[in-house]
Design a protein around this motif. Structure first.
Motif, PDB file in Angstrom:
ATOM      1  N   TRP A  72       0.836  -1.206   0.000  1.00  0.00           N
ATOM      2  CA  TRP A  72       0.000   0.000   0.000  1.00  0.00           C
ATOM      3  C   TRP A  72       0.870   1.255   0.000  1.00  0.00           C
ATOM      4  N   GLY A  75       2.205   1.822  -3.446  1.00  0.00           N
ATOM      5  CA  GLY A  75       1.137   2.380  -4.299  1.00  0.00           C
ATOM      6  C   GLY A  75       0.297   3.387  -3.539  1.00  0.00           C
ATOM      7  N   HIS A  77      -0.512   6.372  -4.113  1.00  0.00           N
ATOM      8  CA  HIS A  77      -1.488   7.184  -4.854  1.00  0.00           C
ATOM      9  C   HIS A  77      -2.836   6.462  -4.945  1.00  0.00           C
ATOM     10  N   TYR A  78      -2.808   5.119  -4.996  1.00  0.00           N
ATOM     11  CA  TYR A  78      -4.064   4.378  -5.014  1.00  0.00           C
ATOM     12  C   TYR A  78      -4.784   4.497  -3.664  1.00  0.00           C
TER      13      TYR A  78
END
Length: 624
Positions: A72, A75, A77-78
């Protein structure tokens, strides 16, 4: 009213937290020294094997959770996009979820009121009341009732064509079926009255207010006011009837009714004042004479045989039953001559309102109703406003009263309370972390909890976003922040020591997962009695229970992944790359000197150097 409800909640929580903090800082450490002992689990019995298996499984789960957090963070930005979607979804669901104030409760009683046509006799009223008592007495779930003819509890009118029944229900544990509980019992009584085919009577079955003292009955209450207009009572009645008819076409307010009427047969009596002056008769004597004969007039009290007697003058029933009896009454003039009252007055039959009420000095008519099933009180208020804007002519206004007035008054107060709660938590965290940005990694867990709460309320249509749900949301601010603080606090201490940011965050999520898992299910199980509540106040307790339950599930499942990501992002933004590199460099130097001390069996000079370096590290961090 909202302040009173929040005050009870705030005092309870504040005192509980103070006592809990005292115990955690004083008694708990002492108990740890007594109870905690080094243990070596063996496979000697079932309990040891269970704990060994549980710990192995939990360690694997913790490792998988840490690896998921690592992905997480990579990533991130997700994760930010997911958080934005959660916030937007929460806002949309809060807008679409029907709002309310205080939900209707089954407090074991209800009212039945009726109104017969204008000028109906007491005999007709008693006959109708006997029919209603027969219907209510045979209804399952009813314990006993009291009936009062000539009184309407909703508008306070005392007329011969009105009546009220006060119905007490059986204890909650004896009412098992939905038809024996509110609102099912209300529908059962209404259906039985409809099957009885009672004509020429406006019968209303309505529950009492959920909190005694706020209004006369539950549901909505509205006052139609005759403002800048010269309409008489008959025109005012037509306006009220058109408004009620328009309300019944709207499904959110189709239970609206009004007891205002202006067609009661009466007599308009006029005193000829000029003639009274010529004949030497006092105007007050004329009115006193009519009052004494047609009504009653108090004279005095006198004591006889140790008893006090109340003296009231009144004509006998036979001599005051007809308006024509006024011709047989006499009044004395200044010359002590008895003059017939018929020579001084004139009367004619008219139709008028038996009860004229005023609200905010304007002539008013009250429109009441029970919120229909499937709708909230907020939707009913909006429908009343829309109907009034279309139907009421120019010169007429309206005001809300009772529960509806309190709900409108409390509309914006909850927003202020929620905002102040967020601000206070933010200021406390800013002082704790000595940073204006790191506390956001904790506070942004609150929207996730709010999303879980409103999603739970949306999936349970009977529950509305009322004041009890808002109390649950205030509770979730502290509960969701608690889980986030467990991770952020540990990670920030390691970052300030100079450890790498990613390593500190992953170590924090590994060590803090167990207390999060321990406390969150414990609290979820603690609110289950509220979720499964029944009896008096069950709706209020279920609303708080489901709100906190949904928020805690969201906080324990989704927030534990997003909070570490937010901490990494805000720490990078707050500290900057240079400060993080400086902290790591000094941490490496400190660890190197410490290893030399351990290798040389703690040389006093090196030990002194390590302490100096540690103090310099702390001072430099504070300066930065």
């Amino acid at each position: 009213m909202v302040g009173r409800l929040y005050q009870q909640f705030a005092i309870t929580i504040a005192i509980s937290v103070v006592l809990s903090a005292f115990i955690a800082l004083s008694l708990t450490p002492a108990l740890c020294t007594l109870l905690l002992r080094p243990s070596h689990l063996k496979k000697s019995n079932i309990l040891d094997r269970f704990f060994l298996g549980f710990n192995r499984g939990f360690d694997k789960f913790t490792g998988g959770y840490a690896n998921a957090v690592r992905r997480w963070i990579k990533g991130s930005h997700y994760a930010v996009i997911l958080l934005l979607c959660v916030c937007v979804g929460a806002v949309i669901m809060f807008k679409k979820k029907p709002s309310g104030f205080i939900p209707a409760e089954d407090d074991g009683r209800l009212y039945i009121t009726y109104q017969l046509p204008e000028a109906s006799s007491v005999t007709q009223s008693v006959e109708l009341m006997n029919k209603l008592m027969d219907i209510v007495g045979k209804t399952p779930g009813v314990n006993h009732f009291a009936a009062l003819s000539g009184f309407n509890i909703l508008n306070g009118g005392a007329n011969s064509n009105n009546g009220t029944m006060f119905v007490m229900l059986k204890p909650w544990e004896e009412r098992k079926t939905p038809g024996e509980k509110l609102p099912g019992l209300l529908n059962v009584i209404r259906e039985r009255i409809a099957r009885a085919a009672i004509k020429n009577a406006n019968i209303v079955v309505i529950p009492p207010p959920p909190i005694r003292g706020i209004g006369v009955a539950g549901g909505f209450s509205m006052q139609i006011q005759q403002g800048n207009t010269n309409d008489d009572v008959h025109q005012f009645e037509n306006v009220v009837k058109k408004f009620v008819a328009a309300c019944k076409k709207n499904p959110a307010i189709n239970t609206a009714f009004s007891y205002y009427g202006a067609h009661t047969p009466s007599y308009l009596l006029t005193v000829d004042r000029d003639k009274c002056q010529k004949l030497g008769v006092s105007i007050s004597d004329v009115f006193n004479t009519m009052q004494a004969y047609m009504g009653s007039l108090f004279v005095n009290n006198f004591t006889l045989y140790n008893r006090t007697f109340h003296v009231v003058v009144q004509a006998d029933t036979v001599f005051r039953s007809m308006i024509g009896n006024m011709d047989k009454y006499y009044v004395r003039n200044q010359d002590s001559t008895m003059l017939p009252l018929s020579s001084l007055i004139q009367y004619k039959p008219i139709e008028t309102a038996p009860l004229i009420t005023h609200f905010n000095i304007f002539r008013s008519a009250e429109v009441d109703g029970n919120t229909p099933s499937g709708y909230s009180s907020g939707q009913s208020i909006d429908a009343l406003r829309a109907t009034a804007a279309k139907v009421l002519p120019q010169g007429y206004t309206y005001e809300f009263s009772g529960l509806s007035y309190e709900e409108i008054r409390a509309g914006s107060m909850t927003v202020y309370i929620f905002s102040f709660s967020i601000v206070f938590v933010f200021l406390f965290l800013a002082a704790l972390y000595e940073s204006w940005s790191v506390p956001f990694s904790v506070l942004l867990a609150v929207p996730i909890s709010a999303f879980g709460a409103i999603l739970t309320l949306t999936l349970i249509p009977p529950l509305t976003n009322n004041v009890y749900a808002q109390i649950g949301l205030i509770t979730l601010i502290g509960l969701s922040a608690k889980n986030a603080i467990l991770i952020v606090e540990f990670a920030k201490i390691r970052v300030d020591r100079g450890e790498p940011l990613l390593q500190s965050t992953l170590e924090a999520v590994r060590l803090r997962l167990r207390p999060i898992i321990m406390t969150s299910p414990a609290f979820i199980l603690g609110v289950m009695p509220l979720v499964l509540a029944s009896g008096a106040g069950a709706v209020a307790r279920k609303t708080i229970g489901f709100t906190v339950l949904g928020g805690m599930i969201a906080s324990s499942s989704l927030a534990i992944f997003i909070v570490p990501v937010l901490f990494v992002l805000f720490t990078k933004w707050s500290y900057g790359k240079k400060q993080l590199a400086w902290l790591q460099e000094h941490h490496a130097e400190l660890m190197e000197k410490q290893s030399k001390v351990e290798a040389q069996n703690i040389d006093p000079e090196l030990e002194y150097d390590i302490e100096q370096a540690r103090q310099e590290n702390i001072a430099s961090r504070e300066n930065l």
